[in-house]
Design an enzyme around this catalytic site. Structure first.
Site, PDB file in Angstrom:
ATOM      1  N   CYS A   1       0.871  -1.171   0.000  1.00  0.00           N
ATOM      2  CA  CYS A   1       0.000   0.000   0.000  1.00  0.00           C
ATOM      3  C   CYS A   1       0.911   1.226   0.000  1.00  0.00           C
ATOM      4  CB  CYS A   1      -0.937  -0.023   1.220  1.00  0.00           C
ATOM      5  SG  CYS A   1      -0.085   0.104   2.817  1.00  0.00           S
ATOM      6  N   ARG A   2       0.448   2.322   0.499  1.00  0.00           N
ATOM      7  CA  ARG A   2       1.245   3.556   0.497  1.00  0.00           C
ATOM      8  C   ARG A   2       2.447   3.451   1.441  1.00  0.00           C
ATOM      9  NH1 ARG A   2       1.065   8.370   3.435  1.00  0.00           N
ATOM     10  NH2 ARG A   2       1.883  10.154   2.286  1.00  0.00           N
TER      11      ARG A   2
END
Length: 120
Positions: A67-68
């Protein structure tokens, strides 16, 4: 509680370069994905994963989730391990760490897999 396995960005880069078969899941939102993604990955909505988990039929396939920053993907790895997936790794630091290292970021969503099934 099961320990969540992690992979660092250098190891993921080596894995991609090795052309070894594995599944790379990007669980970010579409708005985040439009900013760029790690090449060779597959888009998998975090919210839809519980109902789409059956797509990933090989529970022993090597899977890397990102993810981020690594927080949401950690949660996804925990969920998948609880469902019997044995070879799931969280990308430590997420795409932010990947980008900071200067590794390739793709904005060509056509080359990015919209759906993916675990290769076994």
């Amino acid at each position: 509680m099961t320990e969540i396995k992690e992979i660092n960005i250098d190891s993921l880069h080596e894995l991609i370069e090795s052309e070894r078969e594995f599944v790379l899941l990007d669980i970010r939102t579409m708005n985040e994905i439009q900013q760029g993604m790690i090449p060779t990955g597959a888009i998998q909505s975090m919210r839809e994963l519980p109902v789409e988990l059956h797509k990933y039929t090989d529970k022993d396939a090597l899977m890397v989730v990102y993810c981020r920053s690594g927080i949401r993907s950690f949660q996804v790895c925990e969920f998948m391990q609880d469902k019997g997936y044995n070879n799931v790794y969280n990308l430590a630091g997420g795409i932010m760490a990947w980008a900071e290292k200067g590794f390739a970021i793709s904005k060509d969503q056509d080359s990015y897999h919209k759906t993916c099934s675990a290769k076994g």
